[in-house]
Design a protein around this motif. Structure first.
Motif, short mmCIF file in Angstrom:
data_model
loop_
_atom_site.label_atom_id
_atom_site.label_comp_id
_atom_site.label_asym_id
_atom_site.label_seq_id
_atom_site.Cartn_x
_atom_site.Cartn_y
_atom_site.Cartn_z
N LYS A 91 -26.28 -11.09 -18.90
CA LYS A 91 -27.20 -12.28 -18.25
C LYS A 91 -26.51 -13.26 -17.36
O LYS A 91 -27.01 -13.94 -16.34
N ASN A 92 -25.25 -13.73 -17.70
CA ASN A 92 -24.57 -14.41 -16.81
C ASN A 92 -24.46 -13.80 -15.70
O ASN A 92 -24.42 -14.73 -14.59
N PHE A 93 -24.01 -12.71 -15.48
CA PHE A 93 -23.54 -11.97 -14.37
C PHE A 93 -25.06 -12.13 -13.39
O PHE A 93 -24.95 -12.29 -12.19
N LEU A 94 -26.00 -11.58 -13.95
CA LEU A 94 -27.43 -11.56 -13.26
C LEU A 94 -27.69 -12.98 -12.74
O LEU A 94 -28.46 -13.14 -11.82
N ASP A 95 -27.44 -14.01 -13.60
CA ASP A 95 -28.01 -15.34 -13.30
C ASP A 95 -27.36 -15.82 -12.06
O ASP A 95 -27.54 -16.67 -11.46
N GLN A 96 -26.30 -15.26 -11.54
CA GLN A 96 -25.36 -15.75 -10.58
C GLN A 96 -25.99 -15.08 -9.13
O GLN A 96 -25.41 -15.30 -8.18
N ALA A 97 -26.98 -14.05 -9.35
CA ALA A 97 -27.59 -13.43 -8.18
C ALA A 97 -28.84 -13.90 -7.54
O ALA A 97 -29.33 -13.37 -6.71
N GLY A 98 -28.82 -15.41 -7.52
CA GLY A 98 -29.80 -16.09 -6.94
C GLY A 98 -29.65 -15.92 -5.37
O GLY A 98 -30.93 -15.81 -4.46
N GLY A 99 -28.61 -15.92 -4.57
CA GLY A 99 -28.36 -15.58 -3.31
C GLY A 99 -28.83 -14.20 -2.85
O GLY A 99 -29.52 -14.08 -1.69
N VAL A 100 -28.70 -12.96 -3.66
CA VAL A 100 -29.04 -11.92 -3.50
C VAL A 100 -30.88 -11.91 -3.50
O VAL A 100 -31.45 -11.16 -2.67
N TRP A 101 -31.34 -12.54 -4.41
CA TRP A 101 -32.73 -12.70 -4.74
C TRP A 101 -33.09 -13.43 -3.51
O TRP A 101 -34.40 -12.80 -2.60
N ALA A 102 -32.56 -14.43 -2.91
CA ALA A 102 -33.31 -15.23 -1.76
C ALA A 102 -33.24 -14.25 -0.66
O ALA A 102 -34.10 -14.74 0.09
N ARG A 103 -32.41 -13.45 -0.58
CA ARG A 103 -32.43 -12.77 0.78
C ARG A 103 -33.29 -11.71 0.75
O ARG A 103 -33.45 -10.55 1.68
N ASP A 104 -33.99 -11.02 -0.53
CA ASP A 104 -34.76 -9.97 -0.74
C ASP A 104 -33.79 -8.70 -0.58
O ASP A 104 -34.43 -7.71 -0.46
N ALA A 105 -32.73 -9.10 -0.85
CA ALA A 105 -31.61 -7.71 -0.64
C ALA A 105 -31.92 -6.56 -1.67
O ALA A 105 -31.53 -5.46 -1.29
N LEU A 106 -32.39 -6.83 -2.68
CA LEU A 106 -32.70 -5.75 -3.66
C LEU A 106 -34.20 -5.17 -3.66
O LEU A 106 -34.50 -4.17 -4.40
N VAL A 107 -35.34 -5.60 -2.86
CA VAL A 107 -36.70 -5.30 -2.82
C VAL A 107 -36.64 -3.62 -2.20
O VAL A 107 -35.93 -3.22 -1.40
N GLY A 108 -37.38 -2.97 -3.13
CA GLY A 108 -37.66 -1.64 -2.94
C GLY A 108 -36.44 -0.81 -3.43
O GLY A 108 -36.63 0.55 -3.25
N ARG A 109 -35.29 -1.27 -3.93
CA ARG A 109 -34.21 -0.43 -4.41
C ARG A 109 -34.68 0.07 -6.11
O ARG A 109 -35.67 -0.66 -6.72
N VAL A 110 -34.24 1.05 -6.46
CA VAL A 110 -34.64 1.80 -7.71
C VAL A 110 -33.67 0.94 -8.88
O VAL A 110 -32.48 0.82 -8.64
N GLY A 111 -34.13 0.61 -10.10
CA GLY A 111 -33.60 -0.27 -10.89
C GLY A 111 -33.87 0.38 -12.41
O GLY A 111 -34.98 0.98 -12.42
N SER A 112 -32.94 0.39 -13.24
CA SER A 112 -33.06 1.27 -14.68
C SER A 112 -32.20 0.57 -15.49
O SER A 112 -31.36 -0.19 -15.11
N VAL A 113 -32.53 0.74 -17.00
CA VAL A 113 -31.71 0.12 -17.80
C VAL A 113 -31.39 1.09 -19.14
O VAL A 113 -32.29 1.96 -19.44
N PHE A 114 -30.14 1.24 -19.46
CA PHE A 114 -30.13 1.81 -21.02
C PHE A 114 -29.21 0.79 -22.02
O PHE A 114 -28.80 -0.09 -21.59
N THR A 115 -29.26 1.12 -23.39
CA THR A 115 -28.76 -0.06 -24.16
C THR A 115 -28.41 0.81 -25.45
O THR A 115 -28.26 2.00 -25.69
N SER A 116 -27.99 -0.07 -26.49
CA SER A 116 -27.57 0.30 -27.74
C SER A 116 -27.71 -0.90 -28.68
O SER A 116 -27.86 -2.20 -28.32
N SER A 117 -28.08 -0.39 -29.72
CA SER A 117 -28.06 -1.21 -31.04
C SER A 117 -27.48 -0.83 -31.98
O SER A 117 -27.04 0.30 -32.35
N SER A 118 -26.98 -1.92 -33.15
CA SER A 118 -26.30 -1.16 -34.50
C SER A 118 -27.29 -0.46 -35.34
O SER A 118 -26.78 0.53 -36.14
N SER A 119 -28.70 -0.73 -35.43
CA SER A 119 -29.52 -0.21 -36.16
C SER A 119 -30.55 0.63 -35.51
O SER A 119 -30.47 0.34 -34.45
N GLN A 120 -31.37 1.27 -35.99
CA GLN A 120 -32.60 2.24 -35.61
C GLN A 120 -33.53 1.31 -35.02
O GLN A 120 -34.17 1.66 -33.88
#
Length: 208
Positions: free
Chosen positions: A88-117
């Protein structure tokens, strides 16, 4: 060639292992996979005492480079149903990227882990999607064409929102990603790379 950034944070190596499988899937689709991690925020003496993985062999990403990729696949462990503070800290620093619309139209995806089911895997992925949508990214997950998604013969991570793994064996011990979970990660990586390639090709045709 389509380039995909696999950007992750991993405390104990589970997400790092999944990230490697994601990268394998990206390469299987004929795309270039760039594996990078976000910076650690926990002080060294605390992370050492907690047993965090510290001997990283993967480079740290910078916010400015996010716009260099056709797709970004984010890996983060669950922290009370949300992404880890480091991500979250890393992504919170991406305001400049957001302001330039630099990621518009790029593909985004997420994967994760947790300790329990039922440790917040789905809410972590979905809440991370919100950030990617603010960037204007095209969101994709792990489709049911990955048949391991529907297995009932074993405890396994994975949902239509993205690949996932369980980090606890149920007795307080370490559990590594299963074969099925790693296969799901590879499938997701390949799926995202194929989507990114198709979108990039379509944009080039339109521009040409």
């Amino acid at each position: 060639m389509t380039t995909v950034l696999v950007l992750y944070y991993s405390s104990y190596g589970h997400i790092e292992t999944m990230a490697g499988a994601i990268s394998e899937g990206v390469r299987a689709a004929g795309a270039s996979a760039v594996l990078k991690r976000v910076p650690e925020l926990v002080p060294d003496h605390v992370s050492t005492k907690a047993g965090y993985t510290l001997n990283h062999q993967v480079e740290t990403a910078t916010v400015d480079e996010l716009a260099d990729y056709d797709a970004i696949i984010i890996g983060t462990p669950t922290r009370f149903g949300n992404m880890a503070a480091q991500m979250k800290n890393f992504l919170d620093q991406a305001g400049g990227v957001w302001a330039r619309d630099a990621l518009v139209g790029r593909v985004g995806s997420v994967f994760t882990s947790s300790s329990s089911q039922h440790g917040g895997q789905e809410s972590t992925i979905l809440s991370t999607h919100i950030v990617l949508l603010h960037f204007g990214m095209v969101i994709a997950g792990l489709p049911y064409s990955f048949k391991g998604q529907s297995r009932m013969d074993e405890i396994t991570g994975g949902s239509p929102y993205g690949a996932s793994t369980l980090a606890d064996d149920g007795n307080g011990g370490d559990r590594q990603p299963s074969t099925n979970e790693l296969n799901g990660a590879r499938f997701q990586g390949q799926h995202i790379a194929e989507l990114a390639t198709a979108l990039t090709t379509a944009k080039m045709r339109k521009a040409g």
